[in-house]
Design an enzyme around this catalytic site. Structure first.
Site, PDB file in Angstrom:
ATOM      1  N   HIS A  95     125.325  75.888  65.096  1.00 61.97           N
ATOM      2  CA  HIS A  95     125.945  76.419  63.128  1.00 61.97           C
ATOM      3  C   HIS A  95     126.919  74.943  61.914  1.00 61.97           C
ATOM      4  O   HIS A  95     126.630  74.677  60.751  1.00 61.97           O
ATOM      5  CB  HIS A  95     127.248  77.460  63.457  1.00 61.97           C
ATOM      6  CG  HIS A  95     126.421  78.820  63.685  1.00 61.97           C
ATOM      7  ND1 HIS A  95     125.452  79.292  62.969  1.00 61.97           N
ATOM      8  CD2 HIS A  95     126.768  79.652  64.803  1.00 61.97           C
ATOM      9  CE1 HIS A  95     125.369  80.089  63.865  1.00 61.97           C
ATOM     10  NE2 HIS A  95     125.815  80.697  65.006  1.00 61.97           N
ATOM     11  N   HIS A 131     122.705  84.263  67.131  1.00 64.48           N
ATOM     12  CA  HIS A 131     122.334  83.121  65.589  1.00 64.48           C
ATOM     13  C   HIS A 131     121.866  82.999  65.409  1.00 64.48           C
ATOM     14  O   HIS A 131     122.097  82.117  65.865  1.00 64.48           O
ATOM     15  CB  HIS A 131     124.220  83.409  65.448  1.00 64.48           C
ATOM     16  CG  HIS A 131     125.642  84.481  65.958  1.00 64.48           C
ATOM     17  ND1 HIS A 131     125.837  84.292  67.622  1.00 64.48           N
ATOM     18  CD2 HIS A 131     125.265  85.848  65.947  1.00 64.48           C
ATOM     19  CE1 HIS A 131     126.777  85.159  67.820  1.00 64.48           C
ATOM     20  NE2 HIS A 131     127.354  86.318  66.213  1.00 64.48           N
TER      21      HIS A 131
HETATM   22  C1  OKP Z   1     128.550  81.238  67.287  1.00 60.93           C
HETATM   23  B1  OKP Z   1     127.729  81.334  67.999  1.00 60.93           B
HETATM   24  C2  OKP Z   1     132.382  88.734  64.997  1.00 60.93           C
HETATM   25  C3  OKP Z   1     132.458  87.280  64.188  1.00 60.93           C
HETATM   26  C4  OKP Z   1     131.647  86.151  64.349  1.00 60.93           C
HETATM   27  C5  OKP Z   1     130.981  83.932  63.643  1.00 60.93           C
HETATM   28  C6  OKP Z   1     130.055  83.780  65.051  1.00 60.93           C
HETATM   29  C7  OKP Z   1     129.929  83.108  65.410  1.00 60.93           C
HETATM   30  C8  OKP Z   1     128.785  82.989  66.905  1.00 60.93           C
HETATM   31  N1  OKP Z   1     133.055  90.261  64.191  1.00 60.93           N
HETATM   32  N2  OKP Z   1     131.559  85.207  63.665  1.00 60.93           N
HETATM   33  O1  OKP Z   1     126.075  80.963  67.206  1.00 60.93           O
HETATM   34  O2  OKP Z   1     127.291  82.246  68.948  1.00 60.93           O
HETATM   35 ZN    ZN Z   2     125.527  83.061  68.811  1.00 60.48          ZN
END
Ligand code: OKP
Ligand code: ZN
Length: 343
Positions: free
Chosen positions: A159, A197
């Site tokens: 990210h 994600h």
């Molecule tokens: C990081 B990676 C869930 C909140 C999620 C951010 C997620 C980040 C994911 N209720 N907030 O890509 O695994």
């Molecule tokens: Zn993720």
């Protein structure tokens, strides 16, 4: 397969995260890496080595200098103001606000962050730079002729864009490694992101380039984080047009849908003529993941590894997400073992 690991990951240990209206312990914890390392050892994946230091130069090949300097000094400047708690932004430079970089540390924190879930702590800089070194040491092995390596990167990276952090990520380990492969004579590098994600940071870094192909299979950003990027119509820009592929899948999609998307992605990688592959390996596609909504079972990760091996490319795996801490080790090592069995 060789694993590269550093204990310095432990220095990134955020206190809490805002979930469902309350502060809960961070999902992205040191225990994640501990569990993965334990599984690597228990299942005899291969040697585990420490990273070699690479300094800031390879980081500055993909990240903005102002952003890097901010991360380097942020905790010092934040704690000098008498704060002893995690640095988290509470505001963003949204539409029609000034675009200039603020001078004050709190303003910079808001400017250089994508969300409020990526805490900067006393150890963040050390942990994040060590994570980059882990990825770069893996890239060195590929440059040296090895078929594959596993960079046990924590904090994760996908990210993190050229000039912002977010989603538990500070430096984009996979992108920095891909750039290092390019800089050491590999002409075309593919980065495949299989985390739940969308890899918005990696897409951002390579969006205008045709020498690094980026592909991501992820929860549809219409309902899933990071919401503002990862749609199928994002195909690259300028020179990079045709070198970015997003495969957004509805939250809840079944395993066969996921593997169909994987086949499409693999076909593009083969067409591209990649000389090396970097895999952003998130296992939050697991059915038991607490913050994600796909349905891969632990054995499906073996299949994933085998399919990746079929590309017959030098392959660097960089750890990204995966928050079901109990099964994370088996899920990750299943990918790597599935790859090895077919190599
Ligand atoms: C990081 B990676 C869930 C909140 C999620 C951010 C997620 C980040 C994911 N209720 N907030 O890509 O695994
Ligand atoms: Zn993720």
């Amino acid at each position: 397969m060789l694993t590269i690991y550093s204990d310095s990951h432990r220095l990134q240990h955020g206190r809490s995260e805002l979930i469902d209206g309350t502060l809960k312990p961070c999902f992205e914890t040191p225990s994640r890496a501990d569990m993965v390392l334990a599984a690597v050892r228990q299942r005899d994946l291969g040697d585990v080595v420490h990273p070699r230091r690479h300094g800031l130069e390879p980081i500055l090949r993909v990240h903005d200098e102002g952003y890097v300097r901010f991360l380097e000094t942020a905790w010092q400047r934040w704690s000098e103001m008498g704060r002893d708690y995690d640095a988290l932004p509470k505001m963003w430079q949204i539409r029609r606000l000034r675009e200039a970089v603020p001078e004050y540390v709190e303003g910079q924190l808001c400017y250089y962050s994508m969300d409020c879930g990526t805490p900067i702590t006393a150890g963040t800089w050390q942990a994040a730079t060590a994570s980059v070194d882990v990825a770069l040491t893996g890239a060195d092995r590929l440059i040296g002729g090895e078929r594959a390596a596993f960079a046990l990167t924590r904090p994760p990276g996908h990210h993190a864009a050229r000039d912002y952090c977010g989603g538990y990520c500070f430096f984009n380990n996979a992108a920095i490694a891909a750039q290092a492969l390019r800089d050491h004579g590999m002409h075309r590098v593919a980065v495949l992101d299989v985390d739940y994600h969308h890899g918005n940071g990696t897409q951002d870094i390579f969006y205008h380039r045709s020498d690094v192909l980026f592909l991501s299979i992820h929860g549809d950003p219409r309902t899933e984080y990071p919401f503002f990027l990862g749609f199928a119509d994002e195909k690259g820009d300028g020179e990079g047009l045709g070198y970015n592929f997003n495969f957004p899948l509805a939250a809840g999609s079944c395993v066969s849908t996921w593997f169909f998307a994987l086949d499409c992605a693999l076909e593009q990688i083969a067409r591209f003529g990649a000389e090396a592959l970097v895999v952003s390996l998130g296992v939050d596609t697991f059915e038991g993941d607490p913050i994600s909504r796909f349905q891969l079972g632990t054995p499906d990760f073996v299949t994933l590894g085998a399919r990746l091996a079929a590309l017959k490319l030098p392959t660097l795996f960089c750890l990204e997400g995966g928050y079901a801490v109990g099964p994370i080790g088996d899920n990750v090592v299943n990918v790597l073992a599935g790859f090895e069995a077919r190599s």
